[in-house]
Every structure is written in C-alpha cells, then in structure tokens.
Design a protein around this motif. Structure first.
Motif, PDB file in Angstrom:
ATOM      1  N   ARG A 126      -9.939  -6.830  -7.497  1.00  0.00           N
ATOM      2  CA  ARG A 126     -10.803  -5.778  -8.047  1.00  0.00           C
ATOM      3  C   ARG A 126     -10.012  -4.486  -8.272  1.00  0.00           C
ATOM      4  O   ARG A 126     -10.126  -3.851  -9.328  1.00  0.00           O
ATOM      5  CB  ARG A 126     -11.972  -5.510  -7.087  1.00  0.00           C
ATOM      6  CG  ARG A 126     -13.012  -4.544  -7.634  1.00  0.00           C
ATOM      7  CD  ARG A 126     -13.951  -4.080  -6.545  1.00  0.00           C
ATOM      8  NE  ARG A 126     -13.235  -3.288  -5.543  1.00  0.00           N
ATOM      9  CZ  ARG A 126     -12.914  -2.008  -5.725  1.00  0.00           C
ATOM     10  NH1 ARG A 126     -13.219  -1.376  -6.836  1.00  0.00           N
ATOM     11  NH2 ARG A 126     -12.275  -1.352  -4.774  1.00  0.00           N
ATOM     12  N   GLU A 127      -9.185  -4.112  -7.295  1.00  0.00           N
ATOM     13  CA  GLU A 127      -8.369  -2.903  -7.426  1.00  0.00           C
ATOM     14  C   GLU A 127      -7.413  -2.996  -8.610  1.00  0.00           C
ATOM     15  O   GLU A 127      -7.206  -2.024  -9.330  1.00  0.00           O
ATOM     16  CB  GLU A 127      -7.551  -2.678  -6.145  1.00  0.00           C
ATOM     17  CG  GLU A 127      -8.344  -2.178  -4.960  1.00  0.00           C
ATOM     18  CD  GLU A 127      -7.440  -1.918  -3.769  1.00  0.00           C
ATOM     19  OE1 GLU A 127      -6.334  -1.372  -3.961  1.00  0.00           O
ATOM     20  OE2 GLU A 127      -7.827  -2.301  -2.651  1.00  0.00           O
ATOM     21  N   VAL A 155      -9.183  -2.198 -11.719  1.00  0.00           N
ATOM     22  CA  VAL A 155      -9.474  -0.760 -11.781  1.00  0.00           C
ATOM     23  C   VAL A 155      -8.235   0.012 -12.240  1.00  0.00           C
ATOM     24  O   VAL A 155      -8.337   1.001 -12.978  1.00  0.00           O
ATOM     25  CB  VAL A 155      -9.959  -0.239 -10.408  1.00  0.00           C
ATOM     26  CG1 VAL A 155     -10.037   1.277 -10.389  1.00  0.00           C
ATOM     27  CG2 VAL A 155     -11.317  -0.846 -10.059  1.00  0.00           C
ATOM     28  N   GLU A 156      -7.053  -0.474 -11.822  1.00  0.00           N
ATOM     29  CA  GLU A 156      -5.795   0.167 -12.213  1.00  0.00           C
ATOM     30  C   GLU A 156      -5.444  -0.078 -13.682  1.00  0.00           C
ATOM     31  O   GLU A 156      -4.486   0.486 -14.193  1.00  0.00           O
ATOM     32  CB  GLU A 156      -4.647  -0.345 -11.331  1.00  0.00           C
ATOM     33  CG  GLU A 156      -4.734   0.060  -9.876  1.00  0.00           C
ATOM     34  CD  GLU A 156      -4.383   1.521  -9.646  1.00  0.00           C
ATOM     35  OE1 GLU A 156      -3.556   2.061 -10.410  1.00  0.00           O
ATOM     36  OE2 GLU A 156      -4.956   2.109  -8.723  1.00  0.00           O
ATOM     37  N   TRP A 195       0.983  -7.264  -8.047  1.00  0.00           N
ATOM     38  CA  TRP A 195      -0.398  -7.532  -7.647  1.00  0.00           C
ATOM     39  C   TRP A 195      -0.630  -9.025  -7.435  1.00  0.00           C
ATOM     40  O   TRP A 195      -1.273  -9.428  -6.450  1.00  0.00           O
ATOM     41  CB  TRP A 195      -1.354  -6.985  -8.703  1.00  0.00           C
ATOM     42  CG  TRP A 195      -1.449  -5.494  -8.734  1.00  0.00           C
ATOM     43  CD1 TRP A 195      -0.694  -4.635  -9.478  1.00  0.00           C
ATOM     44  CD2 TRP A 195      -2.342  -4.676  -7.964  1.00  0.00           C
ATOM     45  NE1 TRP A 195      -1.070  -3.337  -9.222  1.00  0.00           N
ATOM     46  CE2 TRP A 195      -2.074  -3.332  -8.311  1.00  0.00           C
ATOM     47  CE3 TRP A 195      -3.338  -4.942  -7.040  1.00  0.00           C
ATOM     48  CZ2 TRP A 195      -2.775  -2.265  -7.752  1.00  0.00           C
ATOM     49  CZ3 TRP A 195      -4.049  -3.884  -6.477  1.00  0.00           C
ATOM     50  CH2 TRP A 195      -3.760  -2.562  -6.832  1.00  0.00           C
ATOM     51  N   ARG A 208       0.832  -1.211   0.000  1.00  0.00           N
ATOM     52  CA  ARG A 208       0.000   0.000   0.000  1.00  0.00           C
ATOM     53  C   ARG A 208       0.868   1.263   0.000  1.00  0.00           C
ATOM     54  O   ARG A 208       0.514   2.266  -0.627  1.00  0.00           O
ATOM     55  CB  ARG A 208      -0.909   0.004   1.225  1.00  0.00           C
ATOM     56  CG  ARG A 208      -1.938  -1.117   1.267  1.00  0.00           C
ATOM     57  CD  ARG A 208      -2.990  -0.954   0.217  1.00  0.00           C
ATOM     58  NE  ARG A 208      -4.031  -1.954   0.311  1.00  0.00           N
ATOM     59  CZ  ARG A 208      -4.909  -2.196  -0.641  1.00  0.00           C
ATOM     60  NH1 ARG A 208      -4.848  -1.512  -1.775  1.00  0.00           N
ATOM     61  NH2 ARG A 208      -5.829  -3.132  -0.506  1.00  0.00           N
ATOM     62  N   GLU A 266     -10.532  -8.220  -2.906  1.00  0.00           N
ATOM     63  CA  GLU A 266     -10.520  -6.757  -3.040  1.00  0.00           C
ATOM     64  C   GLU A 266      -9.313  -6.294  -3.856  1.00  0.00           C
ATOM     65  O   GLU A 266      -9.425  -5.383  -4.695  1.00  0.00           O
ATOM     66  CB  GLU A 266     -10.492  -6.128  -1.647  1.00  0.00           C
ATOM     67  CG  GLU A 266     -10.465  -4.604  -1.636  1.00  0.00           C
ATOM     68  CD  GLU A 266     -11.680  -3.974  -2.288  1.00  0.00           C
ATOM     69  OE1 GLU A 266     -11.562  -2.821  -2.751  1.00  0.00           O
ATOM     70  OE2 GLU A 266     -12.747  -4.628  -2.349  1.00  0.00           O
ATOM     71  N   LYS A 291       2.273   1.750  -3.477  1.00  0.00           N
ATOM     72  CA  LYS A 291       1.167   2.106  -4.373  1.00  0.00           C
ATOM     73  C   LYS A 291       0.757   3.558  -4.139  1.00  0.00           C
ATOM     74  O   LYS A 291       0.501   4.323  -5.077  1.00  0.00           O
ATOM     75  CB  LYS A 291      -0.022   1.182  -4.130  1.00  0.00           C
ATOM     76  CG  LYS A 291      -1.209   1.432  -5.061  1.00  0.00           C
ATOM     77  CD  LYS A 291      -2.283   0.378  -4.827  1.00  0.00           C
ATOM     78  CE  LYS A 291      -3.483   0.624  -5.717  1.00  0.00           C
ATOM     79  NZ  LYS A 291      -4.233   1.829  -5.356  1.00  0.00           N
TER      80      LYS A 291
END
Length: 751
Positions: free
Chosen positions: A386-387, A390-391, A365, A351, A383, A354
């Motif tokens: 999913r992220e 989105v990236e 990832w 995190r 989660e 990122k």
C-alpha cells in the motif's frame, strides 16, 4: 559549423523579411546554441530570440534548436520545431533521431524515422545504426527486420557500421542464429563483432558454440581482450552455467589476463550460487588489492555473495565500508539480511533509507515485500504494498507474485482479488508467474474454483502453473482432479519435477501419515526403521503428530527424542510431546517437558488468527485482553455457547490439556484465537455474510447463517484443516465440528 563561423555568419545576415539592417544575436544566445549542455530554459530563451530576430528559418539554427530540445528530453517542443520547418531535410531528422537514440528514447527515435520516410526523405548510412539501436532497445525484432529491409533497399546493407549494428540488434533480441548468418557475411570482422557473437552464444547457454568461436577468433590472429572474456563469463552466468563461468574466469586468469571490475562483478554471482565462500574471500582480497573500492557494481555483488554464503557479519562490513551507497547496494543488503532470517533488520534499513529521502525503486520495494511474505510478516507485506503505491511506484510482474503469498498465508481474499484486478488492468496477468501466484493464493483462501479459472485463462502454461493447480486440488482433498491434471500435464509435454512429486523423504512422511490415520502407528514406525535413508525431521514429525492424535506415549517419546536432536530450537516438538502427556494425565511429565523448554529459552507462541472484515485485516491473539472489543467478543462467545448447549452440543473437554477444573476448561476453550475471530466477525458483519479467517494452527472456512425470526444461529465449520507444524508439506486433516444433520445447522456452498 563552429562558434566563430556561426557568429560571423550572423553578423552579416539580414533578418527574415527584414529591411536589410545588420542584426546581432546576443553572444550568450549564440553560446547556448553552440552548446550541448544548454538547459531547457536557456534553449527556450534562444528559441524566442531566433523568432524575434527572424532567424528561426536558418537551417543551421533550427537544427541546433532541435538538438538542444532533444538533449533536454523536451519531446513536445522538438516536434513543434520539426512541424514548423517547411521542408525538413535529412540533417533535421537525423539530429533528432541521433539525440533520442543516444539517450535510449527508442520509441521517439522510431517515430521520427517513420515521419522522415513519410516526408520522402531518404536515410543515409550514418542514420541506420541509430535506428537499429532503437529497435534493439525495444527488443522489437519485427521492426528491426523491417529496418534491415530498408537498409537493403537503400543500398546500405553491406556498410560495415550498419551490419555491426544489425548484428547487435539480432543478438539482443535473442536471435543468435540470425546474427551468426549476418556475421558470416561481414567483409571485415573486428574484435567487437567477434566478442558480441561469442557473448550471444554464451547468453543462450550454447557452451560449445561459444568456445568454438572463441578459438576460431584466435586462429584469425585476433587475441581476446577483457571484453571478450567478460562476455563469456557473464553470458554463462546469465544462462545458469555457473561452473562454466567459473572455469572461464580461472582460464582468463591463468592466461595472464588481469580481471577488471566488470570481470569481478560478473563472476561473483556464480560464486554466490555455489556458496563458495573461500573463493569469494579471495575475490574480495583481489578487489582490495586492485583498488576497485569505488566500483558500486563490485560492492553490490560482494554484498550479494556474502549474503548467499550466510556470512552476515562480512556482508555488513562490506556495506558499512562503502563511501557512497547507491540503491543497488542497499537493495542487495536488504535482500541479504532477509535471506538470512533477519527480516526485522532489513525493515529497519529500508525504513531508515526511506526516511532519509533515498530514491527507493521498484526493486527495493519488491525485495522488502518478498522478504516479509517469506518470513511470516504477511501484514507488513500488505502494508508495504500500500505504501509503495502511495509513493507513486507501479507494481510490476515481479511485485505481484511476491505479494500474493502474503494474501494466501492469512486468507486475505479481498487484498488478493485487488491484486488480481490490478494484474488484469495492467496486462501482466498473462505472465506465468503472476498467474501461478494467483492460482496458489485462491487455493490457500479456499477458492479452488477461482484457482482453476485462473489456470484455464492462462494463454501459456509452464511447469510452475501445473504444480500450483495440482497443489491446490491436493490441498482441498480432491485426489481425482489432481491425478487428472497430472496426466494432462504429461500430455502437454511438461515433465514433472521434484515439486510435482514429493521428494523421496516426503513420500515416507506421507506414508507415515496415511498409516497413522488408519491407526497403524506400529506399522508406520516399522517402515521408518526400514528406510534405506536416514529419516529427517519431516518423517519423525509426521509420526509425532500422529502419536498426538492417538495418544501413543511410547512412540511419541521415541519420535520426540529424534526431533530434539534434529531440531533442538523448534518449540512445536516440545509442545506436541507435552500435549501427549497431558492427554494421559501425566502432569509430572508435562512439567518436565516445560522445564526443558524454559532451560533452552523456548516458548510456545500464543495462538494467532487473522480475519478480513470490510477489506481490512484484523489480528486476534489467544488470551489478549487489550482488544478494544474484548467485552463484546466474550459476550458473543457466551451467547453462542448457550445456544449450542440448548441444541444439545457440549464442548469436548479432552482438548484442554491442563490440570484444571471443568469450568475453567470451558473458559479456556472459549479463549482460542479462532473462536475470538469468529465472534469478532459476527459482531462486525451483517447477517448472512461469509467469514474467512486464518490461524497459525487452522485454515478454516466458516459459513454463518442467522435465521432472524427464531433468533437461532447456524454455525458450521465447513472445512477446517489442521496443518501439521513440523511436516510442512501442506497436509490438512479434516475435522468436522458439530452435527450437520442437526436442525440448527444448515450447509451452504461457498462459491
């Protein structure tokens, strides 16, 4: 043509279709055309200037434009230039092909080569190495063979550079025998060709052939250099021959060759596999002494080595001491933390980078998703997946198998199906590891038919696939199908491994469980005492769990004492012994065991269940009073309790192992996380829906049917298995709840 000559030529050149006046191009334009580093905007400006002055059709100038557009990866512009040249020559085509091959844009290079042949332009010996390199870059053996044929037709098959490029192409495509045949026909064999072929055999795990070539090379008078040694070390390492890799490294050092940074980064993975910390530390000292501190590959390999050797402190020191951390070192550090159970620390590092805007790649990832899946953070894994999307990062054939265990662990069937659909759309379903992960996921979610469907659809199957489907059928209690698959696997030529058979100690654990199911605890204990090997926690755990079922205090105490020695930090063993005492009303002993847990800092984790409603996962904790639908859930459970009592079904208070009043025992039974999940599902789904939930203690498939006219609720736990927390071999014990013959119960087949 150099800059001065080009400038002089343009000073005296008439414009295309012009009136004979001398034209001068801007000096900056000429500089851009004669440079290999002009930007796309500078290239387009030069292009416009050539069109404006009428000099575009000068063959030298439009070739320079082609080169500049290719260097800037402006494929559309480059192709437009090529299309606009009336009669492009070999020089025009070669310029583009060389530029694309140099930047590893192999597809574009081969397309231009095809266009060149269509135009009837014959290649020369200088062009073929770039074309062959592009074939190797795509691992396209068939196209490479065709190019080899063209080289033969055009008379360049004996050219030294063409042959060398073909040799490397065959090696990269894994055709080491074809490469060797080509090598035998080389008129001149330099050190590069010898080293490449030796490395090729090493990569394939052909130790004897690699060593024989190595000694044969020396007989010809050629002495190996670091590239030769490194090729063998890295080759043996890639083929899993770690002992051979380490032996070759030591031989290199003993013969007076000084290992370089590439040697170090090649040998460290082998050291990692053996978890040889002492040798790893020696290599680290050598790195410091030789000043390889700026080599990122070396530091990434060191981080990985310390992580695999469980030296978290040293791993963190190496990472912190890096001046510049690239994505490779970050990935290695995250994986190292996760491998040592520090998944929360790994998440924090992930995190942090990122948040700092680091360009995390698919490896980053995927590593983090795998870490969460393997360490019980299944919702975090979903989660993160999913992220990642989105990236804008596209999952690959490694990401999906890392995600699917998380779906199976918490019975997130809809998420698993979504991953299945993605694998079909992207064409990665045929990958045996993706297919095996899907088989396992569906089995864990109670969908053994879909597991079999995935298995049957796989075009090729390896041992992993067979083990996955057999494990699935075994988990569902289908012994006949499991045995049939085992025989099918043998007929297909696959030999069973330690996963196909449970290992020797696990066989004993299974036997203990089987004997205990029949009530023969003493026979199970006698078998343990007669074992030729020392029983491990798996075996004693099987006996302890069986003692809980039969409330056998004496054998429960014996097995628990053994487990306290083998697994002093496992709270499950203390809880099971406490439950045995509680079932017998031995409350002073219950308090004693709980005091032992408190002194050791151990605590029983609350029951936790997950349920998937409307494609979203919800978590419910036993005794949790903070849930937003808490009151509605309790009301629904009370309503269900009343309906069950009216139907003649009353709660079994013997499962409440606490010294409290009967009314309080009934209240405790209603607080189980599984019941909370069922009530939550009933509140948030339409009548007739199937509910699927997962709990740390149970993996249950629940079928609910609401008969609206009479307002009667039919509740059936069709198959509810209790998973042994210590045995850990997937043994599920069938537990029927309710009376299937009752008029208020109806059996539905979940398809």
């Amino acid at each position: 043509m150099n800059f001065c000559r080009l400038f002089t030529t343009l000073l005296h050149q008439k414009p295309f279709g012009g009136n004979g006046h001398t034209l001068l191009l801007d000096s900056n334009i000429l500089k851009h055309l004669n440079s290999d580093s002009a930007s796309p905007s500078q290239t387009r400006k030069s292009h416009a200037s050539l069109l404006k002055t009428g000099l575009f059709y000068n063959s030298h100038l439009n070739t320079k434009l082609l080169s500049l557009y290719a260097n800037n990866l402006c494929f559309v512009d480059a192709n437009l230039i090529l299309d606009s040249i009336p009669n492009p020559d070999l020089f025009s085509f070669s310029t583009l092909i060389h530029a694309f091959a140099k930047r590893n844009h192999s597809v574009h290079a081969l397309r231009i080569f095809t266009r060149m042949l269509v135009h009837g332009v014959e290649p020369d010996n200088f062009l073929f190495p770039s074309v062959v390199k592009s074939c190797a870059g795509l691992l396209s053996l068939e196209v490479g063979k065709q190019v080899h044929g063209f080289a033969f037709v055009f008379g360049f098959s004996l050219d030294v550079f063409v042959q060398s490029s073909l040799l490397h192409m065959y090696l990269k495509c894994g055709r080491v025998r074809d490469a060797h045949k080509l090598f035998d026909g080389l008129p001149q064999r330099d050190l590069v060709c010898w080293s490449a072929l030796i490395s090729g055999y090493s990569n394939c795990g052909h130790v004897d052939e690699a060593k024989e070539l190595f000694y044969e090379m020396r007989k010809t008078g050629l002495e190996p250099n670091n590239v030769s040694w490194n090729g063998m070390i890295s080759g043996f390492n890639r083929s899993g021959l770690y002992a051979e890799a380490m032996a070759m490294y030591q031989k290199m050092h003993s013969e007076g060759f000084l290992p370089d940074a590439s040697s170090v980064s090649s040998i460290l993975p082998a050291i990692s596999e053996f978890e040889d910390l002492n040798m790893g530390v020696q290599i680290h000292d050598y790195v410091i002494k030789q000043g390889f501190g700026s080599d990122k590959c070396v530091f990434s390999a060191l981080i990985n080595m310390y992580g695999k050797c469980s030296s978290v402190l040293e791993m963190s020191q190496v990472f912190d001491e890096m001046d510049q951390r690239d994505i490779g070192s970050v990935n290695a550090y995250i994986t190292g933390l996760s491998r040592n159970g520090l998944v929360d620390n790994a998440l924090k590092v992930f995190r942090r980078y990122k948040g700092e805007g680091a360009e995390l790649n698919i490896v980053s990832w995927t590593s983090m998703i795998a870490s969460c899946s393997q360490n019980g953070k299944d919702i975090d894994a979903l989660e993160l997946f999913r992220e990642m999307q989105v990236e804008g990062l596209k999952p690959n054939a490694v990401t999906i198998p890392c995600l699917l265990p998380a779906c199976g662990n918490i019975a997130a069937l809809m998420h698993g199906k979504a991953a299945h659909c993605f694998s079909l759309r992207t064409g990665i379903f045929n990958d045996v590891y993706v297919g095996s992960a899907l088989i396992d996921m569906y089995a864990n979610c109670g969908k053994i038919q879909l597991s079999r469907l995935c298995f049957d659809k796989l075009p090729t199957r390896n041992l992993v696939c067979w083990n996955a489907i057999m494990s699935g059928y075994s988990m569902h209690g289908k012994a006949k199908e499991t045995i049939e698959l085992f025989h099918m696997m043998q007929k297909s030529g696959h030999k069973p491994d330690f996963i196909s058979f449970t290992s020797r100690l696990e066989h004993y654990a299974c036997m203990v469980t089987l004997l205990s199911r029949a009530g023969k605890l003493e026979d199970a204990y006698s078998m343990i005492m007669d074992m030729p090997v020392t029983p491990d926690a798996c075996v004693w755990g099987a006996l302890l769990s069986s003692c809980r079922v039969h409330n056998n205090v004496r054998l429960g105490e014996i097995s628990a004492e053994k487990l306290f020695e083998l697994e002093p930090r496992n709270p499950g063993n203390y809880v099971i012994l406490s439950n045995i005492y509680a079932a017998k009303g031995m409350w002073s002993e219950v308090d004693r065991v709980r005091d032992m847990m408190s002194q050791k800092g151990l605590r029983k984790n609350p029951g936790c269940s997950w349920i998937e409603v409307k494609n979203k996962l919800h978590m419910l904790l036993a005794g949790d009073k903070s849930h937003p639908q808490r009151e509605q859930i309790i009301d629904k459970l009370n309503q269900l309790s009343m309906e069950m009592k009216k139907s003649g079904h009353f709660p079994n208070m013997s499962f409440v192992l606490q010294d409290v009043e009967e009314q309080e025992k009934e209240h405790i039974l209603c607080g189980h996380s599984e019941k909370l999940a069922v009530a939550f599902g009933l509140l948030n789904t339409p009548p007739g829906s199937s509910l699927r939930f997962f709990t740390k203690r149970f993996c249950s498939l629940v079928m609910l049917k609401l008969v609206l006219p009479s307002k009667e609720l039919s509740l059936l736990f069709r198959k509810s298995w209790r998973k042994n927390p210590v045995l850990g071999i997937g043994l599920r014990m069938l537990k029927d709840v309710g009376d299937p013959t009752s008029p208020t119960h109806s059996l539905q087949k979940d398809v």
